[in-house]
Design a protein around this motif. Sequence first.
Motif, PDB file in Angstrom:
ATOM      1  N   GLU A   1       0.893  -1.298  -0.234  1.00 41.79           N
ATOM      2  CA  GLU A   1       0.298   0.176  -0.119  1.00 41.79           C
ATOM      3  C   GLU A   1       0.762   1.286   0.085  1.00 41.79           C
ATOM      4  OE1 GLU A   1      -3.668   1.897   2.562  1.00 41.79           O
ATOM      5  OE2 GLU A   1      -2.459   0.323   3.492  1.00 41.79           O
ATOM      6  N   LEU A   2       1.946   1.367   0.550  1.00 36.59           N
ATOM      7  CA  LEU A   2       2.853   2.386   0.744  1.00 36.59           C
ATOM      8  C   LEU A   2       3.467   2.640  -0.474  1.00 36.59           C
ATOM      9  CD1 LEU A   2       4.343   1.918   4.205  1.00 36.59           C
ATOM     10  CD2 LEU A   2       2.477   3.379   3.979  1.00 36.59           C
ATOM     11  N   TYR A   3       3.710   1.969  -1.342  1.00 35.64           N
ATOM     12  CA  TYR A   3       4.523   2.091  -2.411  1.00 35.64           C
ATOM     13  C   TYR A   3       3.953   1.764  -3.911  1.00 35.64           C
ATOM     14  CZ  TYR A   3       7.630   0.588   1.205  1.00 35.64           C
ATOM     15  OH  TYR A   3       8.251   0.324   2.536  1.00 35.64           O
ATOM     16  N   LEU A   4       2.691   1.395  -3.735  1.00 33.33           N
ATOM     17  CA  LEU A   4       1.864   0.797  -5.105  1.00 33.33           C
ATOM     18  C   LEU A   4       1.766   2.024  -6.152  1.00 33.33           C
ATOM     19  CD1 LEU A   4       0.738  -1.218  -7.010  1.00 33.33           C
ATOM     20  CD2 LEU A   4      -1.282  -1.061  -5.579  1.00 33.33           C
ATOM     21  N   GLU A   5       1.229   3.255  -5.609  1.00 37.64           N
ATOM     22  CA  GLU A   5       0.814   4.533  -6.333  1.00 37.64           C
ATOM     23  C   GLU A   5       2.089   4.881  -6.933  1.00 37.64           C
ATOM     24  OE1 GLU A   5      -2.056   8.167  -5.810  1.00 37.64           O
ATOM     25  OE2 GLU A   5      -1.733   7.122  -3.991  1.00 37.64           O
ATOM     26  N   ARG A   6       3.338   4.893  -6.241  1.00 36.68           N
ATOM     27  CA  ARG A   6       4.573   5.099  -7.048  1.00 36.68           C
ATOM     28  C   ARG A   6       4.976   4.567  -8.062  1.00 36.68           C
ATOM     29  NH1 ARG A   6      10.026   4.594  -3.695  1.00 36.68           N
ATOM     30  NH2 ARG A   6       9.305   2.519  -3.770  1.00 36.68           N
ATOM     31  N   CYS A   7       4.614   3.135  -7.975  1.00 36.97           N
ATOM     32  CA  CYS A   7       4.581   2.273  -9.051  1.00 36.97           C
ATOM     33  C   CYS A   7       3.900   2.344 -10.104  1.00 36.97           C
ATOM     34  CB  CYS A   7       4.587   0.949  -8.643  1.00 36.97           C
ATOM     35  SG  CYS A   7       4.591  -0.349  -9.806  1.00 36.97           S
ATOM     36  N   VAL A   8       2.607   2.497  -9.943  1.00 33.73           N
ATOM     37  CA  VAL A   8       1.550   2.805 -11.072  1.00 33.73           C
ATOM     38  C   VAL A   8       1.894   4.020 -11.742  1.00 33.73           C
ATOM     39  CG1 VAL A   8      -0.901   2.908 -11.475  1.00 33.73           C
ATOM     40  CG2 VAL A   8      -0.008   1.148 -10.030  1.00 33.73           C
ATOM     41  N   GLN A   9       2.143   5.066 -10.847  1.00 40.27           N
ATOM     42  CA  GLN A   9       2.297   6.458 -11.465  1.00 40.27           C
ATOM     43  C   GLN A   9       3.486   6.038 -12.689  1.00 40.27           C
ATOM     44  OE1 GLN A   9       0.538   9.136 -11.307  1.00 40.27           O
ATOM     45  NE2 GLN A   9       2.006   9.959 -12.852  1.00 40.27           N
ATOM     46  N   SER A  10       4.592   5.476 -12.306  1.00 41.59           N
ATOM     47  CA  SER A  10       5.539   5.352 -13.278  1.00 41.59           C
ATOM     48  C   SER A  10       5.119   4.457 -14.614  1.00 41.59           C
ATOM     49  CB  SER A  10       6.863   4.626 -12.707  1.00 41.59           C
ATOM     50  OG  SER A  10       6.649   3.150 -12.319  1.00 41.59           O
ATOM     51  N   LEU A  11       4.019   3.768 -14.286  1.00 45.03           N
ATOM     52  CA  LEU A  11       3.518   2.982 -15.555  1.00 45.03           C
ATOM     53  C   LEU A  11       2.600   4.003 -16.349  1.00 45.03           C
ATOM     54  CD1 LEU A  11       2.796  -0.331 -13.816  1.00 45.03           C
ATOM     55  CD2 LEU A  11       4.911   0.424 -15.076  1.00 45.03           C
ATOM     56  N   VAL A  12       1.784   4.747 -15.702  1.00 48.52           N
ATOM     57  CA  VAL A  12       0.783   5.352 -16.481  1.00 48.52           C
ATOM     58  C   VAL A  12       1.345   6.754 -17.099  1.00 48.52           C
ATOM     59  CG1 VAL A  12      -1.162   4.419 -15.126  1.00 48.52           C
ATOM     60  CG2 VAL A  12      -0.101   6.845 -14.407  1.00 48.52           C
ATOM     61  N   SER A  13       2.760   7.128 -16.731  1.00 46.80           N
ATOM     62  CA  SER A  13       3.355   8.134 -17.386  1.00 46.80           C
ATOM     63  C   SER A  13       4.458   7.718 -18.179  1.00 46.80           C
ATOM     64  CB  SER A  13       4.238   8.885 -15.851  1.00 46.80           C
ATOM     65  OG  SER A  13       3.227   9.324 -14.897  1.00 46.80           O
ATOM     66  N   GLN A  14       4.454   6.538 -18.892  1.00 48.32           N
ATOM     67  CA  GLN A  14       5.321   6.080 -19.659  1.00 48.32           C
ATOM     68  C   GLN A  14       5.139   7.053 -21.014  1.00 48.32           C
ATOM     69  OE1 GLN A  14       7.811   3.521 -19.622  1.00 48.32           O
ATOM     70  NE2 GLN A  14       7.581   4.128 -17.764  1.00 48.32           N
ATOM     71  N   THR A  15       6.353   6.964 -21.777  1.00 46.53           N
ATOM     72  CA  THR A  15       6.131   7.628 -23.041  1.00 46.53           C
ATOM     73  C   THR A  15       5.739   6.857 -24.004  1.00 46.53           C
ATOM     74  OG1 THR A  15       8.518   7.209 -23.424  1.00 46.53           O
ATOM     75  CG2 THR A  15       8.290   9.263 -22.453  1.00 46.53           C
ATOM     76  N   TYR A  16       5.742   5.504 -23.761  1.00 44.83           N
ATOM     77  CA  TYR A  16       4.737   4.651 -24.646  1.00 44.83           C
ATOM     78  C   TYR A  16       3.660   4.288 -23.844  1.00 44.83           C
ATOM     79  CZ  TYR A  16       4.130   0.611 -27.644  1.00 44.83           C
ATOM     80  OH  TYR A  16       3.591  -0.493 -28.479  1.00 44.83           O
ATOM     81  N   THR A  17       2.636   4.525 -24.682  1.00 49.67           N
ATOM     82  CA  THR A  17       1.245   4.548 -24.071  1.00 49.67           C
ATOM     83  C   THR A  17       0.346   3.430 -24.279  1.00 49.67           C
ATOM     84  OG1 THR A  17       0.314   5.834 -25.747  1.00 49.67           O
ATOM     85  CG2 THR A  17       1.453   7.106 -24.156  1.00 49.67           C
ATOM     86  N   ASP A  18       0.812   2.377 -25.200  1.00 50.56           N
ATOM     87  CA  ASP A  18      -0.064   1.561 -25.605  1.00 50.56           C
ATOM     88  C   ASP A  18       0.022   0.312 -24.625  1.00 50.56           C
ATOM     89  OD1 ASP A  18      -1.802  -0.386 -26.667  1.00 50.56           O
ATOM     90  OD2 ASP A  18      -0.793  -0.612 -28.723  1.00 50.56           O
ATOM     91  N   LEU A  19      -0.439   0.420 -23.434  1.00 50.46           N
ATOM     92  CA  LEU A  19      -0.249  -0.443 -22.205  1.00 50.46           C
ATOM     93  C   LEU A  19      -1.492  -1.163 -21.800  1.00 50.46           C
ATOM     94  CD1 LEU A  19       2.413   1.666 -20.266  1.00 50.46           C
ATOM     95  CD2 LEU A  19       2.877   0.282 -21.795  1.00 50.46           C
TER      96      LEU A  19
END
Length: 325
Positions: free
Chosen positions: A12-30
């Motif tokens: 819970e303490l880390y997941l939002e940071r992880c997901v933010q790094s994914l949704v902010s990817q310069t490649y968006t077809d995820l």
Amino acid sequence: MISVIVPSYNVELYLERCVQSLVSQTYTDLEIILVDDGSTDGTGELCDKLARRDHRIKVIHKENGGLSDARNAGIKIATGEYYSFIDGDDFIEADTYECMISEMADPAVSIVAGGFFVTDIKGHTVVSVSPKRQRLTKEEAFMDLFGRNYITQSSCNKLFRSSLFDEVRYKKGILNEDQEILPRLLDIGNHVVLLDKPVYHYIKKPGSITSSDYSMERYRAIEIERDIYRMCRKKYPQLKSWAGYYELKSLYGMLCNLDQCSNKNDFKIQELNIRRKIMYAAFRCAWWKEVMDRHGNEVKTYFISAAVGIRNVKKLVQIKAKIRN
């Protein structure tokens, strides 16, 4: 499309940071698949909250089954042409997938691997990465794994073609799932590209799997090492000697790991068995000139440490240092 599978257990303490790094990817077809592996904190609720923010996020809630089981659950519903595995308490650089996907334009490339930022519990960070971009054949990839290990055993710094997993899954009930599956994926695949760029932020935390007390699950890695050697002896006989050295080096790492655990006295029989296997593997390596020419001193050190015990070797080194002073 890349399917990003994120096993999440009490993060819970880390997941939002992880997901933010994914949704902010310069490649968006995820396609981002969050697998709540029976968490007992607020991880499950956070997964649902994050999914409401971005339509690319899917959530699986399941009973706790461990990392392998969580990854397999994600694979089961993944629809992307490529797979990426990110632990829920880590994160990646913003251009990670853009760099990786460009290498996949060549259909002969099966796996792309980047480097690591490794941050310890005191906040100190070191970088582990290939000094240059490299394109490796299957045999060269095995050689890198057995020697320099820029490829690393981890699944988290890699992009895989999904076809590699048509008949392969992570083995449940072990703590060395990456170590077990990577040789099988290399065997199925074709070329591997190593990037000269660190992309994955691995954050060491107290109580993580890699720093916790010793267990029988860790001990069972002995069979993994043996299976890798057997596979290479059968399918890649030209790599047999290097696979033997890799087994020796991995066994020595197991012995060192056990020696550092606070509960090591509970595993005296297992320690003796590891030491016996190290001596046998070292004796076998001594017959391979190419291994001894490059790693002869290490082979001798491993044999001596197994013969007399790591603690006794440390005592001898300390005595020798006192005599010199």
